[in-house]
Write a protein that holds these residues in place. Structure first.
Motif, PDB file in Angstrom:
ATOM      1  N   LEU A  33      -7.299  -3.603  -3.130  1.00 30.58           N
ATOM      2  CA  LEU A  33      -6.665  -3.115  -1.868  1.00 30.58           C
ATOM      3  C   LEU A  33      -6.991  -4.124  -0.754  1.00 30.58           C
ATOM      4  CD1 LEU A  33      -7.486   0.647  -1.639  1.00 30.58           C
ATOM      5  CD2 LEU A  33      -5.398  -0.334  -1.356  1.00 30.58           C
TER       6      LEU A  33
ATOM      7  N   THR B 104       0.997  -1.430  -0.023  1.00 25.36           N
ATOM      8  CA  THR B 104       0.008  -0.125   0.150  1.00 25.36           C
ATOM      9  C   THR B 104       0.819   1.469  -0.110  1.00 25.36           C
ATOM     10  OG1 THR B 104      -1.572  -1.202   1.370  1.00 25.36           O
ATOM     11  CG2 THR B 104      -1.925   1.165   1.134  1.00 25.36           C
TER      12      THR B 104
ATOM     13  N   ILE C 152       0.257   4.088  -2.706  1.00 26.57           N
ATOM     14  CA  ILE C 152      -0.013   5.478  -2.401  1.00 26.57           C
ATOM     15  C   ILE C 152       1.176   6.525  -2.776  1.00 26.57           C
ATOM     16  CG2 ILE C 152      -0.478   7.093  -0.335  1.00 26.57           C
ATOM     17  CD1 ILE C 152      -2.444   5.082  -1.456  1.00 26.57           C
TER      18      ILE C 152
ATOM     19  N   MET D 204       3.376   7.580   4.006  1.00 24.56           N
ATOM     20  CA  MET D 204       2.666   6.570   4.863  1.00 24.56           C
ATOM     21  C   MET D 204       3.327   6.007   5.835  1.00 24.56           C
ATOM     22  SD  MET D 204       0.031   4.386   2.492  1.00 24.56           S
ATOM     23  CE  MET D 204      -0.376   3.409   3.771  1.00 24.56           C
TER      24      MET D 204
ATOM     25  N   LEU E  56      -6.834   9.354   5.047  1.00 26.02           N
ATOM     26  CA  LEU E  56      -8.066   8.791   4.428  1.00 26.02           C
ATOM     27  C   LEU E  56      -8.668   9.772   3.308  1.00 26.02           C
ATOM     28  CD1 LEU E  56      -9.834   6.552   6.956  1.00 26.02           C
ATOM     29  CD2 LEU E  56      -8.929   5.773   4.861  1.00 26.02           C
TER      30      LEU E  56
ATOM     31  N   ILE F 193      -6.725   9.817   0.143  1.00 27.04           N
ATOM     32  CA  ILE F 193      -6.728   8.583  -0.511  1.00 27.04           C
ATOM     33  C   ILE F 193      -8.125   8.159  -1.145  1.00 27.04           C
ATOM     34  CG2 ILE F 193      -6.810   6.100   0.210  1.00 27.04           C
ATOM     35  CD1 ILE F 193      -4.384   6.579   2.012  1.00 27.04           C
TER      36      ILE F 193
ATOM     37  N   LEU G  40      -5.399   1.078   5.863  1.00 23.33           N
ATOM     38  CA  LEU G  40      -5.182   2.505   5.581  1.00 23.33           C
ATOM     39  C   LEU G  40      -5.001   3.440   6.764  1.00 23.33           C
ATOM     40  CD1 LEU G  40      -7.731   2.688   2.577  1.00 23.33           C
ATOM     41  CD2 LEU G  40      -4.920   2.507   2.452  1.00 23.33           C
TER      42      LEU G  40
END
Length: 779
Positions: A407, A379, A383, A690, A418, A421, A413
């Motif tokens: 995902l 992830t 991202i 992240m 959020l 995203i 996440l």
């Protein structure tokens, strides 16, 4: 508009090259890369990449004109001198001329003016519009510093002066600033990748673009491989009730794949066959709807390693190009270039690191671009591709168009990101042909957040998952939350059992527990440790060892960080999980009685809160901790209660969200979404990281325990990075030999002489490496 100044004196470089402009120095065959060949070649490739979202003509124009600044005499003479003398020469920037020319044409369609940043940042990264706009306005007032380059390029490519502007995609709403922001990103990705690929093709004439794979053929290969695996399993043992349940789940997923592209939820309890069902749905859906790629993104490196192995076994042929690409490592070459540029002397020559700079530039050309039909990545990498601003991070973004994105473990996440995203993913679904699959045993209530509150339906791949959760409840929870509980207490209790899993909140705690279990011994084959401080290969070996020992009913104690909580197929009779969030606790419980062979009453998952261990509130979302403390625990709900989980997520998000998606007082990234609307690409990239720098540095370790062929392959990849011309395969080879340590520890290791630079910010670790625990954390 700039006039074509044919009466200007001809510079020395074009005289020596019969009046022709060059884009790159001669390749291995001694042939120059002529400017017009590179410009048109880049434009055509960029057009091909951007056609899926209706941006082909826009990408062609930007790709064709991206290097116009190379037309200046100073730039041309510098390249010729560099190629003939072998000495690095400072050349003027070549990014402004093409950006200026496009901005002039975009006055016909002002919404496209920010796309000038694609040219301006094709080497250095997307700039903030607040800065680029000022620069362009200055050039509009006085274009003297770019006129020469434009005039000279127009002599060989007169079409650059036609003054027309390509149309925007017909779906683009000029008032929707985040849509404009994403269009710039996607077009930038297409142009950067095209530029890199055309450049590589010049220096490596044999290099070819990977041909598009027939997704129907890939789906059939997947299904045939799955059937063979089932038959092999049934030859070894009789099918169980759980095997039948997994097959039913899989068949329902395949039927649902015929549905229209959009957002789907794969909500299944741990052990219900989520990996196979998700892959099958994605490939079948891609085949039926003409999509070109499947991208599976997971939160933990350990899952990419295990899932990629599963998918490779089903999809990769014995001969020919591999279909599955596993990508989780990253190297920052832009940082290395900035260090190198600061080392130029007064005359413009590199002081000491000329060779290193050249290799880093070659390394950037080989940065991962996701040119395979089936990608397994983290992830973090997804991202980073979606919201980064550097060329190496962003060049693969355009590959997401017309793809299925799965995902996996979507609950992981980060809450703090959020809003952007979800907003970015919505853009991909609505305008770039993406089907999004949200896969988890603990589905978060994402529709409660502003970007998805209206107009984005979510469909279930398995229509009614609740009965599956009831049927697959295989553990009994116990709680140890008294104030005097310690890591030592729990470690001692776990050691009383023949087989037990203990999951803790950090690498220091994992190391401490492993040492407690070993006692005075240097090693014990039944005492295992798992964390990201071990290389990918080392982790995989440890997981395989644990699995074999469990299946053989041998004594097995395993302590792990949270990386074990998803996608790792282990089946312990008993487990211990340091207090965290309910979704993490439920995922850890998925490693207990996974196959359902033991009575639920005898399969215990203990949730403990050690006073001397890393506390949950130090590493997990505090609003999540607050929402969970009111709902889960002794005499409260267990972490696998679906109704309570739904209430928990809604409460958790309510505690954090602002009044709107751009409210700076919100805690789910609303301020970042506002920055997206301002086209502040560098700041968005900085805030969207992240993984904090304290936990984001990868180092390469060539372990002495490696098989000789693996050792040589890894060493060859390092040598290729240091001395030769790397390819994406170079980095793919090294992924198995990478571990993660905090940035500050890397800096200490550099000072202590425990690392050696490879390329960019990637280092080889030469310091101590424990055969069971990897790079030891400082205590």
């Amino acid at each position: 508009m700039v006039e074509n100044k044919k009466d200007d004196p001809v510079c020395r470089s074009t005289s020596s090259l019969e009046g022709r402009l060059v884009a790159h120095s001669p390749g291995h065959q001694g042939v120059w890369h002529w400017y017009e060949d590179h410009a048109r070649g880049t434009g055509e490739l960029a057009r091909r990449f951007a056609e899926p979202w209706g941006g082909g003509e826009l990408a062609y124009r930007l790709g064709r004109d991206h290097d116009i600044g190379k037309g200046s005499c100073a730039w041309q003479e510098g390249l010729v001198e560099e190629a003939t003398t072998g000495r690095k020469v400072r050349r003027p920037s070549h990014k402004d001329a093409g950006a200026f020319l496009f901005a002039q044409a975009a006055r016909q369609h002002p919404v496209l003016t920010p796309c000038a940043g694609v040219i301006e940042g094709h080497h250095t990264g997307l700039s903030a519009w607040s800065e680029l706009g000022v620069r362009l306005k200055g050039l509009m007032r006085d274009s003297s510093e770019v006129d020469e380059a434009i005039s000279r390029v127009a002599e060989v490519m007169p079409e650059i002066l036609d003054g027309t502007c390509p149309a925007a995609p017909n779906w683009l709403n000029p008032r929707d600033k985040t849509s404009v922001e994403m269009l710039v990103r996607m077009t930038y990705s297409a142009v950067v990748d095209a530029d890199r690929l055309d450049t590589v093709a010049h220096f490596r004439p044999g290099a070819r673009l990977r041909q598009n794979v027939d997704m129907t053929e890939l789906w059939e290969r997947y299904e045939n491989g799955r059937q063979e695996a089932i038959a092999e399993r049934q030859r070894r043992k009789e099918p169980s009730w759980l095997d039948k349940l997994r097959e039913d789940v899989y068949q329902e997923a395949i039927e649902t794949a015929a549905g229209e592209p959009g957002v789907y939820r794969l909500h299944l309890p741990t052990g219900a066959g989520k990996t196979f069902a998700g892959g099958g749905f994605a490939l079948r859906h891609a085949a039926l709807h003409g999509l070109r790629r499947v991208v599976v993104a997971v939160p933990f490196v350990s899952i990419t390693e295990q899932n990629a192995a599963v998918y490779r076994g089903l999809l990769d042929p014995e001969r020919g190009p591999r279909a599955v690409l596993e990508h989780h490592s990253a190297v920052n070459f832009e940082t290395a270039d900035r260090r190198a540029s600061r080392s130029l002397d007064a005359s413009g020559n590199v002081r000491r690191d000329q060779n290193r700079t050249r290799l880093n530039r070659w390394a950037k050309l080989a940065a991962e671009n996701w040119d395979a039909p089936f990608i397994v990545t983290t992830t973090v990498r997804l991202i980073e591709s979606l919201f980064g601003n550097s060329p190496s991070a962003t060049r693969r973004l355009h590959r997401l168009a017309n793809s299925v994105i799965v995902l996996d473990e979507v609950q992981a996440l980060p809450d703090t990101l959020l809003t952007p995203i979800l907003s970015g993913l919505r853009e991909l679904v609505e305008h770039y042909g993406v089907t999004l699959v949200l896969s988890s045993a603990t589905q978060p209530e994402l529709a409660a957040l502003n970007p998805w509150q209206s107009g984005l339906p979510q469909r279930n791949i398995v229509a009614n998952p609740a009965p599956l959760f009831n049927r697959l409840r295989r553990v009994r929870y116990e709680w140890r939350t008294a104030p005097d509980v310690t890591l030592g207490d729990i470690a001692a209790e776990a050691a009383e059992h023949d087989q037990a899993l203990m999951v803790v909140n950090g690498t220091k705690d994992a190391s401490r527990v492993h040492k407690m279990w070993l006692g005075d011994r240097e090693e014990n084959p039944g005492v295992l440790h798992l964390s990201t401080r071990m290389t990918g290969g080392h982790r995989r070996e440890t997981i395989q060892t644990a699995k074999q020992r469990l299946e053989a009913s041998l004594d097995t104690l395993l302590v792990s960080t949270s990386l074990i909580e998803a996608g790792v197929d282990l089946d312990f009779p008993r487990g211990y999980r340091a207090r965290s969030l309910p979704e993490s606790e439920q995922q850890a419980a998925g490693r207990i009685n996974r196959e359902g062979h033991r009575p639920t009453e005898d399969s215990v998952m203990v949730i403990f809160e050690p006073r001397d261990g890393l506390q949950a509130q130090m590493i997990y979302n505090r609003c999540g901790i607050a929402a969970a403390s009111r709902r889960f625990g002794e005499e409260l709900a267990d972490p696998d209660d679906l109704d309570t989980l739904r209430s928990y997520y809604q409460h958790r998000y309510r505690l954090q969200t602002g009044r709107s998606s751009t409210d700076p007082n919100g805690a789910t990234g609303e301020a970042i979404e506002a920055l997206r609307g301002k086209l502040d690409y560098p700041e968005v990239a900085r805030r969207m990281r992240m993984i904090d720098n304290e936990h984001s540095v990868a180092v390469v370790i060539i372990r002495s325990q490696l098989h000789q062929s693996d050792w040589h392959a890894a060493q060859d990849a390092i040598d290729q990075l240091r001395r030769g011309v790397p390819t994406p395969e170079t980095y793919r080879t090294l992924q198995d030999h990478m571990a993660s340590i905090p940035q500050r520890e890397l800096e200490m290791a550099i000072s202590a002489g425990h690392t050696v630079e490879i390329a960019g910010d990637l280092h080889e670790w030469t310091g101590p490496y424990h055969p069971q625990r990897g790079i030891e954390p400082p205590m």
